[in-house]
Design an enzyme around this catalytic site. Structure first.
Site, short mmCIF file in Angstrom:
data_model
loop_
_atom_site.label_atom_id
_atom_site.label_comp_id
_atom_site.label_asym_id
_atom_site.label_seq_id
_atom_site.Cartn_x
_atom_site.Cartn_y
_atom_site.Cartn_z
N ASP A 294 78.51 23.86 49.04
CA ASP A 294 78.88 22.75 49.93
C ASP A 294 79.02 23.18 51.38
OD1 ASP A 294 82.40 22.82 49.99
OD2 ASP A 294 81.13 24.26 48.94
N GLU A 295 78.83 22.19 52.26
CA GLU A 295 79.18 22.29 53.69
C GLU A 295 78.61 23.54 54.35
OE1 GLU A 295 83.47 21.82 53.31
OE2 GLU A 295 83.23 19.77 54.03
N1 IFG Z 1 85.50 19.19 51.62
C1 IFG Z 1 85.34 20.58 51.19
C2 IFG Z 1 86.53 21.23 50.51
C3 IFG Z 1 87.87 20.76 51.08
C4 IFG Z 1 87.90 19.24 51.10
C5 IFG Z 1 89.28 18.73 51.47
C6 IFG Z 1 84.16 19.74 49.20
C7 IFG Z 1 83.08 19.94 48.16
C8 IFG Z 1 86.83 18.73 52.04
N2 IFG Z 1 84.20 20.63 50.23
O1 IFG Z 1 84.96 18.85 49.06
O2 IFG Z 1 86.44 22.65 50.65
O3 IFG Z 1 88.10 21.29 52.35
O4 IFG Z 1 89.41 17.35 51.19
#
Ligand code: IFG
Length: 478
Positions: A294-295
């Protein structure tokens, strides 16, 4: 189908539990039910092989011919004479004793003997089985570290609500939480802190085995996640050569995301990935390995896709099926790979690969979302999520192009940026986690918010006995 017929079954001093003598597993499930009943009643509640029972018996029986009940289904018949619980597999018996537990008065959760005279179970007949195979919760043990005991406390909540997966988010920018012998600096240097600067920590291999054993006894599967290629700063502290940039990685106690990355053009990166996946797969009995994905903000789409496809090969080489957050659908997925939906409909692309989806829509089931603006803990980037938001939705119609048969299951993640201990986790998780558990277990046609909201408030006495923290949502009739 639940039919209330006749007078209830009364648990009395002579009540015994009778189990399929041939199965040690069934006997231990019987012992768990006996222990629950013995504590508040003070009754001896012997566990004996079937065949010696008399009236006033609780009978747990495996019926391998009842294949229609599946792996976790059960049939419960209660009359004034006896309680009969039948399942195709031991897991079904374990799920069924949670129903028996919830049919008994809340005082059954007391660990001190209580003077009561009606330990009754209402007469009924239920045939019950889950809608989705994968019914999970995720605990982020990287942003804040949680002890083995705290993880076990969370597993107790999952067991009560028939959830069957705990996904552990074992690594991120702030902390690496699992011992890997071939890469000792991951814990020696990457586990030393957490969000806010606290001491962090990590699970030794023994700790991890303790968690696995506790989960297995409750028929809960552990899914480990090592997030890559981003969310990887904690690993780079001990192994800076795995980064592309010359800037030496440092301990990170903030909450920004997407800025760290493995250097996907270096061969040693894949030696590292192989070491981690090999060792963690070897100590994880379950069939799944979550690689995060992710991200990612610092790679080109081509770099990302190449990395994900190489990691998929490594995961499969060690006998596991890969799970990854929805971004992995940019890559070519094997049909056994599972796309984990969280913020958009990009996971729909997985259907084209013959892959299934796990649904974790943030505006519905991200339990780190605040209930309302007044909620001190949690975040609200996705939405404010009250109990009804977590309950009142249908996974089968949530995403166009994704139907019931494309959905492996539902999972409620809780990210721990703002949560320093399990009490804080429980405040955000309860009562939304039971709501998600019902979404994942109960057919849509028989689900109903008005019914759920009146039923769930009766659990507060159980949560009080069990020392489980919870939020008194104004949406519920306390
Ligand atoms: N998104 C990030 C997480 C976390 C989350 C907090 C995902 C897959 C926001 N990635 O959710 O690491 O920081 O709500």
């Amino acid at each position: 189908m639940v039919l209330a017929v006749g007078s209830p079954f009364q648990i009395v001093r002579t009540t015994g539990i009778y189990v399929d003598g041939g199965s040690a597993e069934v006997t231990s499930i019987g012992e768990m039910l006996a222990a629950l009943i013995r504590r508040p009643t003070g009754f001896p509640v012997a566990v004996s092989p079937i065949g010696t029972q008399s009236a006033g018996s609780i009978i747990l029986r495996l019926a391998p011919d009842r294949a229609a009940l599946g792996d976790e289904g059960y049939e419960l018949k209660v009359t004034s004479d006896s309680v009969s619980l039948v399942a195709n597999r031991p897991a079904g018996l374990f799920r069924g004793i949670q129903t028996i537990r919830q049919l008994l008065p809340p005082d059954i959760e007391s660990e001190m003997g209580l003077e009561r005279y009606d330990w009754s179970i209402p007469a009924l007949s239920i045939a019950d089985k889950p809608r989705f195979a994968y019914r999970g919760a995720m605990l982020d043990v990287s942003r804040h570290f949680f002890t083995v005991r705290e993880v076990e406390q969370y597993l107790d909540v999952l067991a009560l609500y028939k959830l069957n997966v705990l996904h552990l988010h074992l690594s991120d920018d702030q902390g690496w939480r699992i011992q890997i012998d071939s890469r000792p600096k991951l814990t020696a240097m990457g586990s030393l802190t957490q969000v806010g600067g606290g001491p962090g920590g990590f699970y030794t291999k023994q700790d991890y085995q303790d968690i696995l054993r506790y989960a297995q006894a409750r028929y809960i599967l552990i899914v480990p996640e090592i997030d890559m290629p981003s969310h990887i700063n904690a690993a780079l502290i001990g192994y800076p050569e795995l980064a592309c940039s010359a800037r030496p990685p440092a301990l990170y106690t903030g909450t920004d995301v997407g800025w760290s990355s493995l250097c996907v053009d270096k061969e040693e990166t894949y030696d590292f990935v192989d070491d981690v996946i090999r060792e963690l797969s070897a100590m994880t009995p379950g069939p799944y390995f979550h690689i995060g994905g992710d991200e990612v903000k610092t790679l080109t789409p081509e770099q990302y896709v190449k990395f994900i496809e190489r990691v998929q090969t490594i995961v499969n080489k060690y006998g596991k099926k890969m799970i990854g957050w929805e971004e992995i659908t940019k890559a070519h997925l094997n049909p056994t790979t599972i796309a984990h939906q969280w913020k958009s409909d990009s996971a729909t692309a997985a259907v084209a690969y013959g892959s299934k989806l796990i649904l974790s829509p943030a505006p519905k089931v991200y339990l780190d979302m605040k209930y309302t603006p007044a909620t001190e803990l949690g975040q609200h980037w996705a939405a404010y999520v009250e109990v009804r938001d977590s309950y009142d939705w249908d996974p089968a119609t949530y995403m166009k192009g994704v139907t019931e048969r494309d959905i492996f299951g539902v999972e409620a993640p809780i990210w721990s940026e703002t949560l320093r201990n399990i009490t804080a986790v429980e405040y955000l998780a309860i009562p939304r986690l039971p709501a998600v558990a019902e979404v994942a277990w109960t057919p849509q046609a028989v689900r109903n918010w008005e019914s759920f909201r009146t039923r769930i408030v009766t659990h507060q006495q159980r949560w009080n006995y069990l020392g489980i923290n919870f939020y008194r949502s104004p949406q519920l009739p306390w």
